[in-house]
Design a protein around this motif. Structure first.
Motif, PDB file in Angstrom:
ATOM      1  N   GLY A  89     -18.650 -26.040   8.475  1.00  0.00           N
ATOM      2  CA  GLY A  89     -19.287 -26.563   7.262  1.00  0.00           C
ATOM      3  C   GLY A  89     -20.372 -25.634   6.746  1.00  0.00           C
ATOM      4  N   ALA A  96     -20.948 -28.771  10.476  1.00  0.00           N
ATOM      5  CA  ALA A  96     -21.174 -30.216  10.540  1.00  0.00           C
ATOM      6  C   ALA A  96     -21.739 -30.566  11.915  1.00  0.00           C
ATOM      7  N   ARG A 136     -20.773 -26.779  27.373  1.00  0.00           N
ATOM      8  CA  ARG A 136     -22.221 -26.573  27.371  1.00  0.00           C
ATOM      9  C   ARG A 136     -22.896 -27.371  28.491  1.00  0.00           C
ATOM     10  N   GLY A 177     -24.706 -23.950  11.768  1.00  0.00           N
ATOM     11  CA  GLY A 177     -23.595 -24.048  12.730  1.00  0.00           C
ATOM     12  C   GLY A 177     -22.543 -25.064  12.323  1.00  0.00           C
TER      13      GLY A 177
HETATM   14  C1  LIG Z   1     -15.881 -32.467   6.801  1.00  0.00           C
HETATM   15  C2  LIG Z   1     -15.900 -31.579   7.994  1.00  0.00           C
HETATM   16  C3  LIG Z   1     -16.486 -30.276   7.672  1.00  0.00           C
HETATM   17  C4  LIG Z   1     -16.824 -29.364   8.554  1.00  0.00           C
HETATM   18  C5  LIG Z   1     -16.485 -29.475   9.952  1.00  0.00           C
HETATM   19  C6  LIG Z   1     -17.397 -28.640  10.824  1.00  0.00           C
HETATM   20  O1  LIG Z   1     -18.252 -27.940  10.395  1.00  0.00           O
HETATM   21  S1  LIG Z   1     -17.119 -28.840  12.449  1.00  0.00           S
HETATM   22  C7  LIG Z   1     -18.347 -27.785  13.199  1.00  0.00           C
HETATM   23  C8  LIG Z   1     -17.941 -26.375  13.111  1.00  0.00           C
HETATM   24  N1  LIG Z   1     -18.893 -25.562  13.785  1.00  0.00           N
HETATM   25  C9  LIG Z   1     -18.702 -25.106  15.017  1.00  0.00           C
HETATM   26  O2  LIG Z   1     -17.685 -25.337  15.623  1.00  0.00           O
HETATM   27  C10 LIG Z   1     -19.806 -24.313  15.602  1.00  0.00           C
HETATM   28  C11 LIG Z   1     -20.185 -24.872  16.948  1.00  0.00           C
HETATM   29  N2  LIG Z   1     -21.280 -24.170  17.538  1.00  0.00           N
HETATM   30  C12 LIG Z   1     -21.160 -22.952  18.079  1.00  0.00           C
HETATM   31  O3  LIG Z   1     -20.140 -22.319  18.077  1.00  0.00           O
HETATM   32  C13 LIG Z   1     -22.368 -22.417  18.767  1.00  0.00           C
HETATM   33  O4  LIG Z   1     -23.179 -23.488  19.108  1.00  0.00           O
HETATM   34  C14 LIG Z   1     -23.180 -21.419  17.913  1.00  0.00           C
HETATM   35  C15 LIG Z   1     -23.550 -21.981  16.575  1.00  0.00           C
HETATM   36  C16 LIG Z   1     -22.389 -20.115  17.762  1.00  0.00           C
HETATM   37  C17 LIG Z   1     -24.498 -21.101  18.672  1.00  0.00           C
HETATM   38  O5  LIG Z   1     -24.177 -20.641  19.982  1.00  0.00           O
HETATM   39  P1  LIG Z   1     -25.307 -20.538  21.095  1.00  0.00           P
HETATM   40  O6  LIG Z   1     -24.645 -19.989  22.316  1.00  0.00           O
HETATM   41  O7  LIG Z   1     -26.485 -19.864  20.566  1.00  0.00           O
HETATM   42  O8  LIG Z   1     -25.782 -22.021  21.379  1.00  0.00           O
HETATM   43  P2  LIG Z   1     -24.993 -23.239  22.004  1.00  0.00           P
HETATM   44  O9  LIG Z   1     -23.560 -23.156  21.727  1.00  0.00           O
HETATM   45  O10 LIG Z   1     -25.399 -23.410  23.415  1.00  0.00           O
HETATM   46  O11 LIG Z   1     -25.553 -24.454  21.149  1.00  0.00           O
HETATM   47  C18 LIG Z   1     -26.922 -24.844  21.236  1.00  0.00           C
HETATM   48  C19 LIG Z   1     -26.979 -26.347  21.121  1.00  0.00           C
HETATM   49  O12 LIG Z   1     -26.550 -26.724  19.828  1.00  0.00           O
HETATM   50  C20 LIG Z   1     -25.494 -27.683  19.914  1.00  0.00           C
HETATM   51  N3  LIG Z   1     -24.603 -27.447  18.778  1.00  0.00           N
HETATM   52  C21 LIG Z   1     -24.080 -26.288  18.397  1.00  0.00           C
HETATM   53  N4  LIG Z   1     -23.348 -26.441  17.292  1.00  0.00           N
HETATM   54  C22 LIG Z   1     -23.424 -27.745  16.973  1.00  0.00           C
HETATM   55  C23 LIG Z   1     -22.873 -28.536  15.916  1.00  0.00           C
HETATM   56  N5  LIG Z   1     -22.112 -27.983  14.955  1.00  0.00           N
HETATM   57  N6  LIG Z   1     -23.135 -29.831  15.910  1.00  0.00           N
HETATM   58  C24 LIG Z   1     -23.912 -30.406  16.867  1.00  0.00           C
HETATM   59  N7  LIG Z   1     -24.475 -29.713  17.887  1.00  0.00           N
HETATM   60  C25 LIG Z   1     -24.223 -28.402  17.926  1.00  0.00           C
HETATM   61  C26 LIG Z   1     -24.853 -27.392  21.247  1.00  0.00           C
HETATM   62  O13 LIG Z   1     -24.162 -28.501  21.710  1.00  0.00           O
HETATM   63  C27 LIG Z   1     -26.042 -27.050  22.095  1.00  0.00           C
HETATM   64  O14 LIG Z   1     -26.640 -28.260  22.456  1.00  0.00           O
HETATM   65  P3  LIG Z   1     -27.237 -28.473  23.902  1.00  0.00           P
HETATM   66  O15 LIG Z   1     -27.702 -29.883  23.899  1.00  0.00           O
HETATM   67  O16 LIG Z   1     -28.342 -27.466  24.032  1.00  0.00           O
HETATM   68  O17 LIG Z   1     -26.148 -28.205  24.856  1.00  0.00           O
END
Ligand SMILES: CC/C=C\CC(=O)SCCNC(=O)CCNC(=O)[C@H](O)C(C)(C)COP(=O)(O)OP(=O)(O)OC[C@H]1O[C@@H](n2cnc3c(N)ncnc32)[C@H](O)[C@@H]1OP(=O)(O)O
Length: 725
Positions: A106, A67, A281, A65
């Motif tokens: 990421g 960073a 969330r 998912g």
């Molecule tokens: C140098 C910089 C380089 C890169 C920058 C990046 O990568 S920034 C991050 C980019 N990624 C995203 O924006 C993805 C974010 N996540 C999502 O869109 C969704 O979580 C996903 C992966 C599609 C899964 O969806 P789903 O509905 O299955 O779950 P939910 O969204 O409820 O997430 C579950 C719990 O995971 C936590 N979480 C999700 N993604 C991240 C993350 N990237 N980092 C940290 N935590 C993440 C989310 O908060 C939920 O936590 P909870 O405590 O259960 O509420």
């Protein structure tokens, strides 16, 4: 062979393949420990003479998912992503990404550093950083345009949209899509390419294909982004970074990417958007003042639902329910209306299905004029005209017809849910579901509980909202609930500003520059001025004789502006009548033009009431409209109508056009500084002592007295404050 200690597990499979599995549930975010694990395991695989190829995958069928967003606000440690991904790309053994679940941010950038990408057919890929106020700064802005071309990369990076595996294959982001186990396929594939030259597989070495209309393309995209982003800086930076990919060598482009990211990373906008991500969330973890909570309240299963009343809202709700796969009974007593609704609902479902390339779910809906048809449903959503007497009658019928235990929901934007519940034999089964128009499109749902609503009823409505793809927020029952209650002082200030010398154009421009898609007057013209007029009449605020004299501007002891009423009396209901705060070419037309009539009307009105117009600037517009709205938000928190500031912010971002890069009204108040908000409210209250909405809320005073704690600590203060009220 296997190493299980790290957050990236290493196993040797099929004799010669080093399999690296990211292990950071639930989404395998690239935390410092995961990055360290990847660096170590890649090094291990590359230095093992037996290993011929490497596969990277994620635990539990989820690639990555991106960073770890939780790390962003902290002192980041651990190996950085860019050199880690560069090292993978530079490897002399083929590295294959096996993508299941999501490869986002990421996570996708990691995959782009691999030499090959194999995706499961259900996988979703994207670079959503822009939605977090960032850009894909682990090489994403430089590798993606080199791989898929500038137009497609610009589209994906500036919107942050996810694509399906099939779309990713078409774009050239992945090399293969499989319905089988993607890891097994990747392992076999990696062996088949072992030993082959990797020169043509390193994306950073590709020349970026340049479109012939290069300058026009970038200018067009930049213009579009600036128009739709309304002050958000990340989309603009995304365009600039992709332009660097198209014009500079890879290393120079990377420098530009990092430079742009450095500005975004520490910006207030990024903080606001990341706050929104977690707030969205957090609202799912609802709790009621009774102590009932999401974890301990089990929703009832809903297989069959009914919608009563097929006006605009009922039709949208029917579509939203059918799209979740539920059987729906749609009831409308008027035959003509029923036929029209059937046609409209079918049309909406067909268009939606076409957009998503699926079969429309028309056969899930049965239409009836007879309320007896709902006897066997598990849940009913009543969406009849917004009239208490009518809704009460419908609820009494529902109680008589439905099987025991059927959940009764009312779609209302303001009526008293508790009063309605009290008219039924089982008030615990009643909740409000406040949908926003168009109900099948808008993401927000306010789930309104009364003092007698059971936690199970709330849990069921919240779960149904989620299934419909809504962001559902549980709120208490009060006039206007959260969203519309906060809108009242906002609208009121806008009217007062007109009385004092502003024009609709000035007020709207200030709000649109702030980031709202539409200012308050353009928005009122769109929704119809008669709606508020009807409510004010019901509240006995509208005087039959709007004669001159000061008394016309005082109602129930407070300052009141009859401007909206006066317009309605002239038949100016907004877009639908071709006249409102603006003029339109014809009724129904959407392009608002300044109306000289309205300006003369304001001049005459002020003269009649002895009001001397003064010059009003954008700052005053924003402070008066927004701080009055925020002040009401604090009252809502004080009253326990919303459990926390996140609930309010999510409602405003998803339902009222509050710009996401400003985090929501309560987050914005924190950014401005609570002491400043309080000071300005006190200032305006002194200037307008007859406006109760400008009287600062005692919770705001308490927060300021307590040193203006950060927003995540407000709940503690609220709890203490409530216990002492
Ligand atoms: C140098 C910089 C380089 C890169 C920058 C990046 O990568 S920034 C991050 C980019 N990624 C995203 O924006 C993805 C974010 N996540 C999502 O869109 C969704 O979580 C996903 C992966 C599609 C899964 O969806 P789903 O509905 O299955 O779950 P939910 O969204 O409820 O997430 C579950 C719990 O995971 C936590 N979480 C999700 N993604 C991240 C993350 N990237 N980092 C940290 N935590 C993440 C989310 O908060 C939920 O936590 P909870 O405590 O259960 O509420």
């Amino acid at each position: 062979m296997c190493d299980k200690g790290s957050m990236a597990q290493y196993t040797r499979v099929s004799g010669f393949v080093g399999l690296i599995t990211l292990q950071n549930p639930p989404v395998n975010a690239l935390s410092a420990a995961v990055r360290q694990g990847i660096v170590d395991m890649v090094e291990r695989a590359l230095s093992d003479p037996i290993v011929k190829s490497v596969v990277i995958c994620g635990q539990n069928g989820n690639f990555c998912g991106g960073a770890d967003i939780k790390e962003f606000g902290t002192n980041m440690s651990g190996p950085p992503l860019v050199p880690m991904i560069d090292a993978i790309e530079a490897a002399n053994k083929p590295v294959v990404a096996a993508i299941e679940g999501s490869a986002l941010g990421g996570g996708l950038e990691l995959a782009l550093g691999c030499h090959y990408r194999i995706a499961h057919s259900k996988a979703r890929l994207g670079l959503p950083e822009v939605t977090l106020g960032l850009l894909p700064a682990a090489g994403g802005t430089q590798r993606l345009p080199r791989l898929v071309g500038v137009p497609a990369a610009l589209n994906l990076i500036t919107t942050g949209r996810h694509v399906t595996a099939a779309q990713a294959l078409q774009l050239g982001i992945v090399d293969q899509v499989t319905d089988h186990n993607a890891v097994d396929v990747a392992v076999t594939f990696s062996l088949s390419v072992a030993g082959q030259s990797l020169d043509a597989r390193r994306i950073s070495t590709y020349l970026c294909p340049l479109p012939s209309d290069f300058d026009a393309l970038f200018e067009g995209v930049m213009q579009k982004v600036r128009q739709s982003a309304r002050g958000a800086i990340a989309p603009v930076a995304c365009v600039q970074a992709v332009r660097a990919a198209a014009t500079l060598p890879y290393t120079k482009g990377m420098e530009r990417e990092q430079e742009l990211m450095a500005t975004l990373f520490t910006s207030g906008q990024a903080r606001a958007q990341q706050y929104c991500f977690f707030a969205q969330r957090a609202v799912g973890r609802w709790r009621m003042p009774s102590g009932a909570r999401w974890e301990t309240s089990k929703p009832r299963p809903v297989h069959k639902a009914a919608v009563i009343g097929l006006g605009t809202m009922g039709r949208g709700i029917t579509v939203a329910l059918a799209q979740t796969g539920l059987s729906v009974v749609a009831v409308e007593t008027q035959e003509k209306q029923l036929m029209e609704a059937k046609q409209a609902v079918s049309g909406m479902l067909e268009r939606g299905a076409k957009r998503h390339g699926v079969v429309p779910t028309l056969d899930r809906i049965s239409y009836s004029q007879n309320i007896q048809a709902i006897a066997e449903v598990d849940l009913v959503i009543e969406a009849v005209f917004e009239d208490m007497a009518l809704k009460t009658e419908v609820f009494q019928q529902l109680s008589a017809v439905c099987k025991p235990g059927t959940l009764l929901c009312t779609n209302t934007s303001a009526l008293d849910v508790d009063k309605l519940a009290s008219e039924t034999p089982n008030p615990e089964l009643v909740v409000g579901m406040h949908f926003f128009a168009p109900a099948h499109v808008m993401k927000l749902l306010e789930v309104v509980y009364g003092p007698r609503s059971s936690p199970q009823a709330v849990a069921t409505a919240m779960q149904l909202g989620k299934k419909m793809g809504k962001v559902s927020v549980a709120v208490g029952n009060c006039r206007g609930f959260v969203g519309n209650r906060m809108l009242m002082p906002y609208l009121q200030q806008a009217f007062f500003l007109l009385e004092e010398g502003a024009t609709p154009e000035l007020v709207d421009q200030a709000l649109e520059e702030f980031g709202f898609p539409m200012g308050v007057f353009r928005m009122s013209d769109l929704s119809g001025l008669d709606i508020g007029w009807r409510v004010r009449k019901r509240d006995e605020l509208v005087e039959p004789d709007m004669a001159s004299g000061k008394s016309a501007r005082i109602r129930q002891g407070s300052r009141y502006s009859p401007l909206g009423d006066l317009l309605c009396e002239q038949g100016r209901f907004g877009q639908k009548t071709g006249r409102g705060w603006y003029q339109y070419d014809k009724p129904g037309s959407r392009v608002a033009r300044s109306d000289p009539w309205l300006h003369s009307f304001l001049v005459e009105y002020r003269a009649r009431h002895g009001l001397v117009p003064r010059s009003i600037d954008h700052q005053e517009v924003l402070e008066r409209c927004l701080y009055a709205l925020i002040n009401e938000g604090f009252r809502i928190l004080e009253d326990g109508i919303a459990a926390g500031p996140e609930d309010i912010d999510v409602i405003y971002v998803f339902g009222y056009g509050w710009p996401r890069h400003r985090g929501g009204p309560m987050f914005y108040a924190g950014m401005v500084g609570l002491a400043k908000v309080l000071e300005r409210l006190e200032h305006y209250q002194q200037a307008h002592p007859d406006v109760p909405y400008l009287q600062p809320c005692s919770l705001l005073r308490r927060l300021v007295a307590g040193g203006s704690p950060p927003i995540h600590r407000w709940r503690e203060v609220i709890k203490k404050h409530q216990s002492q009220l």
